[in-house]
Design a protein around this motif. Structure first.
Motif, PDB file in Angstrom:
ATOM      1  N   MET A   1       1.046  -1.046   0.596  1.00  0.00           N
ATOM      2  CA  MET A   1      -0.111  -0.541   0.302  1.00  0.00           C
ATOM      3  C   MET A   1       0.314   0.881  -0.522  1.00  0.00           C
ATOM      4  O   MET A   1       0.371   1.999   1.105  1.00  0.00           O
ATOM      5  N   LEU A 113     -15.499   6.747  -2.280  1.00  0.00           N
ATOM      6  CA  LEU A 113     -16.174   6.075  -1.382  1.00  0.00           C
ATOM      7  C   LEU A 113     -17.064   4.702  -1.573  1.00  0.00           C
ATOM      8  O   LEU A 113     -16.478   3.788  -0.964  1.00  0.00           O
ATOM      9  N   TRP A 116     -15.330   2.053  -3.340  1.00  0.00           N
ATOM     10  CA  TRP A 116     -13.989   1.589  -2.931  1.00  0.00           C
ATOM     11  C   TRP A 116     -15.441   0.588  -1.993  1.00  0.00           C
ATOM     12  O   TRP A 116     -14.727  -0.898  -1.933  1.00  0.00           O
ATOM     13  N   VAL A 124     -14.693  -6.775   3.947  1.00  0.00           N
ATOM     14  CA  VAL A 124     -15.467  -6.362   4.990  1.00  0.00           C
ATOM     15  C   VAL A 124     -15.901  -7.573   5.510  1.00  0.00           C
ATOM     16  O   VAL A 124     -15.972  -7.363   6.859  1.00  0.00           O
ATOM     17  N   ALA A 127     -13.720 -10.268   7.293  1.00  0.00           N
ATOM     18  CA  ALA A 127     -13.202  -9.454   8.431  1.00  0.00           C
ATOM     19  C   ALA A 127     -15.049  -9.729   9.361  1.00  0.00           C
ATOM     20  O   ALA A 127     -13.886 -10.503  10.646  1.00  0.00           O
ATOM     21  N   ARG A 128     -15.703  -9.426   9.095  1.00  0.00           N
ATOM     22  CA  ARG A 128     -16.390  -9.562  10.564  1.00  0.00           C
ATOM     23  C   ARG A 128     -16.856 -11.040  10.870  1.00  0.00           C
ATOM     24  O   ARG A 128     -16.787 -11.381  11.810  1.00  0.00           O
ATOM     25  N   PHE A 131     -13.438 -12.252  12.852  1.00  0.00           N
ATOM     26  CA  PHE A 131     -13.705 -11.350  14.275  1.00  0.00           C
ATOM     27  C   PHE A 131     -15.185 -11.751  14.902  1.00  0.00           C
ATOM     28  O   PHE A 131     -14.831 -13.015  16.140  1.00  0.00           O
TER      29      PHE A 131
ATOM     30  N   HIS B  75     -13.342  -0.852  18.544  1.00  0.00           N
ATOM     31  CA  HIS B  75     -13.993  -2.414  18.157  1.00  0.00           C
ATOM     32  C   HIS B  75     -15.265  -2.426  17.308  1.00  0.00           C
ATOM     33  O   HIS B  75     -14.883  -3.432  16.356  1.00  0.00           O
ATOM     34  N   GLN B  78     -12.072  -2.045  14.253  1.00  0.00           N
ATOM     35  CA  GLN B  78     -11.365  -3.517  14.321  1.00  0.00           C
ATOM     36  C   GLN B  78     -12.759  -4.590  13.548  1.00  0.00           C
ATOM     37  O   GLN B  78     -11.810  -5.831  12.726  1.00  0.00           O
ATOM     38  N   ARG B  79     -13.904  -5.184  14.040  1.00  0.00           N
ATOM     39  CA  ARG B  79     -14.517  -5.762  13.490  1.00  0.00           C
ATOM     40  C   ARG B  79     -14.661  -5.797  12.058  1.00  0.00           C
ATOM     41  O   ARG B  79     -14.456  -7.019  11.593  1.00  0.00           O
ATOM     42  N   ASP B  80     -14.769  -4.646  11.465  1.00  0.00           N
ATOM     43  CA  ASP B  80     -14.832  -4.371  10.196  1.00  0.00           C
ATOM     44  C   ASP B  80     -13.242  -4.663   9.210  1.00  0.00           C
ATOM     45  O   ASP B  80     -13.407  -4.840   8.222  1.00  0.00           O
ATOM     46  N   GLY B  81     -11.960  -4.951   9.836  1.00  0.00           N
ATOM     47  CA  GLY B  81     -10.650  -5.330   9.528  1.00  0.00           C
ATOM     48  C   GLY B  81     -10.826  -4.306   9.410  1.00  0.00           C
ATOM     49  O   GLY B  81      -9.040  -3.848   8.169  1.00  0.00           O
ATOM     50  N   TYR B  82     -10.376  -3.306   9.168  1.00  0.00           N
ATOM     51  CA  TYR B  82     -10.053  -1.481   9.327  1.00  0.00           C
ATOM     52  C   TYR B  82      -8.799  -1.700  10.386  1.00  0.00           C
ATOM     53  O   TYR B  82      -7.751  -0.632  10.098  1.00  0.00           O
ATOM     54  N   ASP B 101      -4.269  -3.531   6.284  1.00  0.00           N
ATOM     55  CA  ASP B 101      -3.823  -2.748   4.847  1.00  0.00           C
ATOM     56  C   ASP B 101      -5.693  -2.908   4.154  1.00  0.00           C
ATOM     57  O   ASP B 101      -5.261  -1.573   3.188  1.00  0.00           O
ATOM     58  N   LEU B 102      -6.150  -3.402   5.201  1.00  0.00           N
ATOM     59  CA  LEU B 102      -7.945  -2.679   4.342  1.00  0.00           C
ATOM     60  C   LEU B 102      -8.383  -1.612   4.758  1.00  0.00           C
ATOM     61  O   LEU B 102      -8.578  -0.741   3.991  1.00  0.00           O
ATOM     62  N   MET B 106      -8.903   1.699   2.396  1.00  0.00           N
ATOM     63  CA  MET B 106     -10.637   2.596   3.203  1.00  0.00           C
ATOM     64  C   MET B 106     -10.367   3.286   2.638  1.00  0.00           C
ATOM     65  O   MET B 106     -10.736   5.137   2.426  1.00  0.00           O
TER      66      MET B 106
END
Lengths: 134, 134
Positions: A1, A113, A116, A124, A127-128, A131, B75, B78-82, B101-102, B106
């Motif tokens: 990145m 945005l 994206w 996303v 990732a959820r 998690f 939180h 973090q859950r959404d991976g950002y 990286d995600l 974004m």
DNA sequence: TTATATTGGTCTCAAAAAGAGACCAGCACT
DNA sequence: AGTGCTGGTCTCTTTTTGAGACCAATATAA
């Protein structure tokens, strides 16, 4: 990145800019961003970017918005200069909402945005799932 | 998927895409956007885009966020991976937050919107003043 | 020794915001 | 005379947010 010169300035400076006392709380950029960082603004901006819509059309287009929040969000977007509201003397009177030049200008970066999000919603959601699985 | 130039598509299609039943309510793009369209997300993303921060540092950096909302927003990010959360075994334990990286991916388009806000907050404030004057 | 501060949280309670739905006036159509 | 359509507003309930107390373990200060 690798950031290709995303910004020569410190990124936080964008938020801090203009706040003389260095207080990030009353920063003009935050002020602007918070006007569009709410549940319905970007969705309505996107609808109106396509074409002007009337109140009832928007309500049908976004079935899960309450009439109260539709009124209020359109009012706020109009106040910030993104949306133009025009009443036509039909019977009963109809009201059309459309983007202003400022609104179209803002929709440019907003659309980036949204694109994206379209491209990356899989990541996303993954990732959820990861998690939540823990 | 096939079109590089998204502006050729109806803009609303970005929102509608992926929703099989044509129902805009459970659209994946809305799902992603709403995760970052809240009062604190973009501000914290911007802070972490500059460099990793610890919990207390973020709290001092954004003086008007409550500890409760800072915890919750981090939180969610973090859950959404950002955002990545790492606990260091110091005493007392310290926690560092950084972009994934995600998250950096974004932040690219998000930053465009922030730059627009920086350039145009004068116009927005003027629009508000005009609107309120009536 | 005792007191105090620091860490990153959680818990409770109050306030604010949002959602659900009734209600409204004016007119057209049946 | 009744019904429906327009774009709202008003009230009530539920959800979200804010303010601040509390926590355990340790380090530093008095």
């Amino acid at each position: 990145m690798d950031s290709k010169i995303v910004s020569l300035r410190s990124k936080l400076e964008i938020y801090k800019s203009g706040s003389g006392g260095g207080n990030i709380a009353d920063c003009p950029v935050r002020d602007v961003i918070q006007g569009i960082s709410n549940k319905w603004s970007s969705l309505l901006m996107m609808a109106l970017a396509e074409k002007p819509y009337r109140f009832g059309e928007l309500r049908r287009l976004v079935p899960d918005i309450s009439q109260r929040m539709l009124t209020q969000t359109l009012h706020d977007l109009q106040r910030d200069g993104y949306v133009h509201r025009e009443v036509f003397p039909t019977k009963p009177p109809s009201v059309e909402y459309s983007l202003t030049d400022l609104g179209r200008s803002m929709f440019g970066p907003l659309q980036q945005l949204l694109q994206w999000a379209e491209l990356n919603h899989g990541a996303v959601r993954a990732a959820r799932a990861t998690f939540d699985a823990v």
